[in-house]
Design a protein around this motif. Structure first.
Motif, mmCIF file in Angstrom:
data_model
loop_
_atom_site.group_PDB
_atom_site.id
_atom_site.type_symbol
_atom_site.label_atom_id
_atom_site.label_comp_id
_atom_site.label_asym_id
_atom_site.label_seq_id
_atom_site.Cartn_x
_atom_site.Cartn_y
_atom_site.Cartn_z
ATOM 1 N N ALA A 181 -4.053 4.780 1.951
ATOM 2 C CA ALA A 181 -2.263 4.457 1.802
ATOM 3 C C ALA A 181 -2.014 4.804 3.966
ATOM 4 N N ALA A 182 -2.375 5.664 4.572
ATOM 5 C CA ALA A 182 -1.920 5.810 5.935
ATOM 6 C C ALA A 182 -3.432 6.912 6.160
ATOM 7 N N ASP A 183 -3.163 6.593 7.909
ATOM 8 C CA ASP A 183 -4.047 7.508 8.991
ATOM 9 C C ASP A 183 -2.643 8.022 9.567
ATOM 10 N N ILE A 184 -2.715 9.631 9.072
ATOM 11 C CA ILE A 184 -2.193 10.693 9.836
ATOM 12 C C ILE A 184 -2.324 11.054 11.146
ATOM 13 N N ILE A 185 -1.447 11.004 12.672
ATOM 14 C CA ILE A 185 -2.226 11.836 13.604
ATOM 15 C C ILE A 185 -0.723 12.488 14.460
ATOM 16 N N ALA A 186 -1.474 13.223 15.356
ATOM 17 C CA ALA A 186 0.142 13.572 15.882
ATOM 18 C C ALA A 186 -0.770 14.604 17.620
ATOM 19 N N THR A 187 0.404 14.918 18.663
ATOM 20 C CA THR A 187 -0.207 15.173 19.484
ATOM 21 C C THR A 187 0.542 16.097 20.169
ATOM 22 N N LYS A 188 0.497 16.617 21.320
ATOM 23 C CA LYS A 188 1.515 17.499 22.060
ATOM 24 C C LYS A 188 1.495 16.777 23.572
ATOM 25 N N ASN A 189 2.276 17.560 24.966
ATOM 26 C CA ASN A 189 2.847 17.014 26.042
ATOM 27 C C ASN A 189 1.622 17.806 26.594
ATOM 28 N N LYS A 190 1.244 17.019 27.217
ATOM 29 C CA LYS A 190 0.162 17.504 28.763
ATOM 30 C C LYS A 190 1.143 18.101 29.588
ATOM 31 N N SER A 191 1.031 18.788 30.364
ATOM 32 C CA SER A 191 0.944 19.730 31.573
ATOM 33 C C SER A 191 1.883 19.033 32.006
ATOM 34 N N ASP A 192 1.567 18.362 32.739
ATOM 35 C CA ASP A 192 2.197 16.745 33.213
ATOM 36 C C ASP A 192 3.118 15.569 32.988
ATOM 37 N N GLU A 193 3.191 16.092 31.227
ATOM 38 C CA GLU A 193 4.375 15.236 30.935
ATOM 39 C C GLU A 193 5.835 15.479 30.186
ATOM 40 N N ASN A 194 6.984 14.049 30.069
ATOM 41 C CA ASN A 194 7.421 15.058 29.748
ATOM 42 C C ASN A 194 8.011 14.364 28.581
ATOM 43 N N THR A 195 8.882 14.542 28.257
ATOM 44 C CA THR A 195 9.154 13.973 26.959
ATOM 45 C C THR A 195 9.034 12.760 26.365
ATOM 46 N N PHE A 196 9.667 11.678 27.420
ATOM 47 C CA PHE A 196 9.684 9.935 27.910
ATOM 48 C C PHE A 196 7.782 9.447 27.606
ATOM 49 N N ALA A 197 7.198 10.753 28.718
ATOM 50 C CA ALA A 197 5.903 9.994 28.326
ATOM 51 C C ALA A 197 5.254 10.117 27.555
ATOM 52 N N THR A 198 5.074 11.980 26.725
ATOM 53 C CA THR A 198 4.225 12.203 25.217
ATOM 54 C C THR A 198 4.054 11.408 24.328
ATOM 55 N N ALA A 199 5.790 10.792 24.040
ATOM 56 C CA ALA A 199 6.329 9.757 23.357
ATOM 57 C C ALA A 199 5.559 8.212 23.286
ATOM 58 N N ARG A 200 5.631 7.931 24.729
ATOM 59 C CA ARG A 200 4.970 6.985 24.736
ATOM 60 C C ARG A 200 3.641 6.271 24.356
ATOM 61 N N ARG A 201 3.273 7.309 24.911
ATOM 62 C CA ARG A 201 1.497 8.094 24.918
ATOM 63 C C ARG A 201 1.334 8.124 23.686
ATOM 64 N N PHE A 202 2.033 8.507 22.962
ATOM 65 C CA PHE A 202 1.935 8.445 21.002
ATOM 66 C C PHE A 202 1.792 7.675 20.872
#
Length: 552
Positions: A181-202
């Protein structure tokens, strides 16, 4: 380490949910998405809860849902040999801090309605979501190209992922096969990332293999001043008018022929749904492509792949439902091989005519009879199914998209009104929002600015994000269109301009020339700086500088 101790070390229940250290027999340690506390399925007789002794294999009668780790991904598969399956629901206990804001995506295009909001469990968040709480940003999602249409819900101390397995508006009949059905993944921000950078990396994590244009894409499109009232002569006039403004000979612009070229099947009602041949105003599409190339642009063409002629054999048509109930505008059933062959033959034909780009439109609407903006209560009306009822809607859509891709070869493809998460990795570009306008600025602001602000995180991670055209006409204030054109050109997103001839003065031509020169070369990714608080971001980081726009 017990769960309570781990939550304490993680600082929040969020960290405890996301990253649990699992030690297997070989003592290898992996950070993995936590296994859900509850699993449900929706069947014809309602929602049923499954049981499990190990949280990995869940059962109800002869239905089995299996969850299995693959490195940092949690895969979900389901076997339902005898019962029609509508969806699978995975549920976690989850406390969201009251100050958190959440950003979800859309099933297909956005409709001016995407932005960060407080967590509310009743709100469906298609494909993935980004949760921000002060300095912390966390993302949950499913990998692109999944075999179900997925959405998240978060709030009321719980989080739920629904894996929609419907076929049309009915439960899929899988038979003996096991559906991944799907592959579920997750992440959280690194110390040097803002929200945009985290979402883009994700987004890059969700789509590890995007298919991208070899060079930035830009050019012109006739729709937002012609609105279908087009012709061979008008396309040549439009192309001639703007070709000299493009100065980059190493990356020529496209001239995209939008709706209005195809043969009439009912001229009185202005139905032009034979996409295998042109109407009398165009006559020779091969000649048109050649003339566009001679003028210094590359030819592109708009099409509606699932639309067909009224005299098409009835058994090839999709069932009649609201939104797909006009006998003069019949829709092909995409589960029938003969239809896919017909669609592929049309795409191949456009390539033979000399077109280097195809923009295909309406497929989500033609499949479901609904626009994405009206899918909150369901993807489609209930109670109907496709000719082949053994595949999920997501599998059917993926097969359609892959068929178009196969026929297109090295032509560029722009998906418009296509399922976003199922387009990634298949099409070079995706029209990410509903239509902008050559008639009213408020619509361009609503649809264009909003979608670019909240889907730039997907740019060059899923595909190149097409925020839609600059409708450069006498009806729209130039000072607004000038800013919209600048944002597109400077952000690295594709730039397309619909330029009404009598709206082009010396100032407009000079700015188009400047923007074409920018758009022809790779630019740094534009970043909306006020997207956490502004539904129509006006403050952007472009090429290392902060630029503020007036969208009012």
């Amino acid at each position: 380490m017990n769960r309570k101790h781990f939550l304490y070390l993680g600082g929040t229940s969020l960290a405890g949910l996301l990253f649990v250290k699992q030690v297997n027999a070989l003592t290898a340690v992996h950070q993995l998405v936590h296994l859900p506390q509850k699993v449900f399925v929706k069947l014809d007789d309602g929602i049923q809860e499954l049981q499990s002794s190990d949280k990995q294999t869940w059962t109800y009668k002869d239905i089995t849902v299996k969850l299995h780790y693959n490195h940092a991904d949690l895969g979900a598969s389901v076997h339902s040999p005898t019962m029609a399956l509508h969806n699978v629901q995975l549920q976690w206990t989850y406390a969201v801090p009251s100050s958190s804001i959440v950003l979800g995506d859309h099933w297909e295009r956005t409709y001016g309605d995407v932005h960060f909001q407080p967590a509310l469990f009743s709100r469906k968040l298609p494909w993935y979501f980004v949760l921000h709480n002060g300095a912390a940003t966390t993302c949950f999602g499913v990998k692109t190209g999944c075999n179900t249409i997925c959405y998240w819900q978060v709030g009321d101390d719980k989080m739920q992922l629904t894996l929609d397995t419907t076929n049309g508006g009915s439960g899929v009949k899988l038979g003996d096969r096991v559906l991944h059905a799907a592959d579920i993944i997750a992440t959280k921000n690194k110390s040097d990332e803002n929200t945009f950078a985290t979402a883009r990396r994700f987004c890059g994590m969700m789509c590890p293999n995007p298919r991208l244009p070899k060079q930035p894409v830009y050019g012109i499109n006739d729709w937002y001043f012609a609105y279908g009232n087009s012709s061979y002569d008008l396309i040549i006039q439009h192309t001639t008018l703007l070709a000299d403004l493009a100065t980059d000979t190493n990356n020529k612009p496209f001239s995209v022929v939008d709706d209005g070229w195809s043969a009439y099947t009912n001229k009185e009602k202005n139905y032009r749904n034979d996409y295998s041949q042109p109407n009398d105003k165009f006559k020779d599409m091969h000649k048109l492509a050649g003339n566009i190339n001679q003028l210094g642009m590359r030819a592109g063409l708009w099409t509606r792949p699932l639309s067909t002629k009224p005299d098409t054999y009835q058994k090839l048509l999709a069932p009649t439902i609201p939104g797909r109930d006009d006998v003069n505008l019949p829709t092909l059933d995409p589960t029938i091989d003969e239809n896919l062959d017909y669609i592929k033959s049309n795409i191949t034909l456009y390539k033979q005519w000399g077109y280097d780009l195809v923009k295909h439109d309406f497929s989500s609407y033609d499949i479901f009879g609904r626009w994405g903006a009206t899918m909150a209560d369901g993807l489609t009306v209930p109670g109907w199914q496709f000719n082949d009822n053994t595949k999920t809607n997501a599998e059917i859509i993926l097969n359609l998209y892959r068929s178009i891709r196969e026929a297109a070869g090295d032509m560029y493809l722009i998906g418009c009104n296509t399922m976003s998460h199922l387009s990634a990795g298949i099409f070079e570009m995706n029209r990410i929002g509903d239509d902008t306008s050559g008639n009213e600025w408020s619509r361009t602001r609503k649809m264009g600015v909003n979608t670019l602000g909240f889907r730039m995180v997907q740019h060059n991670k899923f595909y190149a994000v097409d925020g839609d055209c600059v409708g450069l006409t006498t009806k729209v204030p130039w000072d607004k269109n000038k800013q919209w054109m600048s944002l597109l050109a400077e952000s690295s997103a594709p730039l397309f301009i619909s330029a009404q001839p009598n709206a082009l003065g010396a100032e407009q031509k000079q700015h188009i020339k400047h923007c074409f020169a920018l758009a022809a070369k790779p630019q740094p990714i534009g970043e909306p700086l006020d997207w956490l608080t502004n539904q129509w971001p006006k403050k952007w980081k472009l090429d290392g500088k902060v630029k503020e726009f007036d969208w009012s």
